[in-house]
Design a protein around this motif. Sequence first.
Motif, PDB file in Angstrom:
ATOM      1  N   UNK A  89      18.682   2.512  -5.898  1.00  0.00           N
ATOM      2  CA  UNK A  89      18.156   1.970  -4.650  1.00  0.00           C
ATOM      3  C   UNK A  89      17.499   0.611  -4.875  1.00  0.00           C
ATOM      4  N   UNK A  90      17.490  -0.236  -3.842  1.00  0.00           N
ATOM      5  CA  UNK A  90      16.643  -1.419  -3.909  1.00  0.00           C
ATOM      6  C   UNK A  90      15.179  -0.977  -3.739  1.00  0.00           C
ATOM      7  N   UNK A  91      14.276  -1.694  -4.395  1.00  0.00           N
ATOM      8  CA  UNK A  91      12.856  -1.347  -4.368  1.00  0.00           C
ATOM      9  C   UNK A  91      11.998  -2.580  -4.100  1.00  0.00           C
ATOM     10  N   UNK A  92      10.966  -2.396  -3.315  1.00  0.00           N
ATOM     11  CA  UNK A  92       9.866  -3.352  -3.271  1.00  0.00           C
ATOM     12  C   UNK A  92       8.933  -2.894  -4.384  1.00  0.00           C
ATOM     13  N   UNK A  93       8.680  -3.774  -5.322  1.00  0.00           N
ATOM     14  CA  UNK A  93       7.860  -3.386  -6.455  1.00  0.00           C
ATOM     15  C   UNK A  93       6.381  -3.584  -6.207  1.00  0.00           C
ATOM     16  N   UNK A  94       6.055  -4.621  -5.454  1.00  0.00           N
ATOM     17  CA  UNK A  94       4.661  -5.016  -5.342  1.00  0.00           C
ATOM     18  C   UNK A  94       4.530  -5.895  -4.110  1.00  0.00           C
ATOM     19  N   UNK A  95       3.578  -5.596  -3.276  1.00  0.00           N
ATOM     20  CA  UNK A  95       3.205  -6.498  -2.186  1.00  0.00           C
ATOM     21  C   UNK A  95       1.691  -6.433  -2.085  1.00  0.00           C
ATOM     22  N   UNK A  96       1.064  -7.549  -2.324  1.00  0.00           N
ATOM     23  CA  UNK A  96      -0.391  -7.614  -2.306  1.00  0.00           C
ATOM     24  C   UNK A  96      -0.814  -8.941  -1.686  1.00  0.00           C
ATOM     25  N   UNK A  97      -1.902  -8.892  -0.938  1.00  0.00           N
ATOM     26  CA  UNK A  97      -2.489 -10.089  -0.349  1.00  0.00           C
ATOM     27  C   UNK A  97      -3.931 -10.212  -0.790  1.00  0.00           C
ATOM     28  N   UNK A  98      -4.437 -11.425  -0.769  1.00  0.00           N
ATOM     29  CA  UNK A  98      -5.859 -11.650  -1.022  1.00  0.00           C
ATOM     30  C   UNK A  98      -6.681 -10.776  -0.083  1.00  0.00           C
ATOM     31  N   UNK A  99      -7.739 -10.215  -0.579  1.00  0.00           N
ATOM     32  CA  UNK A  99      -8.559  -9.267   0.189  1.00  0.00           C
ATOM     33  C   UNK A  99      -9.026  -9.852   1.520  1.00  0.00           C
ATOM     34  N   UNK A 100      -9.396 -11.119   1.550  1.00  0.00           N
ATOM     35  CA  UNK A 100      -9.899 -11.720   2.791  1.00  0.00           C
ATOM     36  C   UNK A 100      -8.818 -11.892   3.853  1.00  0.00           C
ATOM     37  N   UNK A 101      -7.564 -11.678   3.487  1.00  0.00           N
ATOM     38  CA  UNK A 101      -6.460 -11.807   4.443  1.00  0.00           C
ATOM     39  C   UNK A 101      -5.998 -10.451   4.987  1.00  0.00           C
ATOM     40  N   UNK A 102      -6.584  -9.356   4.497  1.00  0.00           N
ATOM     41  CA  UNK A 102      -6.189  -8.029   4.981  1.00  0.00           C
ATOM     42  C   UNK A 102      -6.510  -7.894   6.468  1.00  0.00           C
TER      43      UNK A 102
END
Length: 178
Positions: A89-102
Amino acid sequence: MIDQFETERILARPIRENELPAFLDVIRSNRFFLQVTEGCPDYPLSKLEKDWKEANENPDECMLGLFEKKTETAAGILTYLKRNPRDGFPWIGFLIFRRDLHGQGLGREVTEHFLDLARRRFGWTSVRLGVLLGNHPAQAAWTRLGFRKVEMKELFNLPEDHAGERVVWVMERELISG
């Protein structure tokens, strides 16, 4: 590969080596995430450098820096595998944003745009990702984005000093053509 794209507020492109410290700050701003994944609130630059090098050497993997368009500052990281050799399967491995942008809808904006591109460019009909059991905020966010839990898996081949969680929910989303 999808190695760059733009959404309304984000520019995605490969991270340059000299930009890694700025993206380390993105990761370090997410102390809860680090506690769950690493077992401590730290994340060394050497680990990010290793992940960056591996992504650049694997033709099926991509690590993209997510930049705020207005300020051109590091906002987040997206990694993906075109095809995971373990399950096909294709996978998204990681998606993260700076905490102040949540809480600003950037995760939805980037995910929807990226998945539409992947469906059209690669013919993806579904995509998977893994979320650690203790990362309830991420589980909720991915569920809101249409992912469903399909199985629980224990992570193997972790470093001996790994103090974070070892069990993930594998989540999957069907991609509708149109």
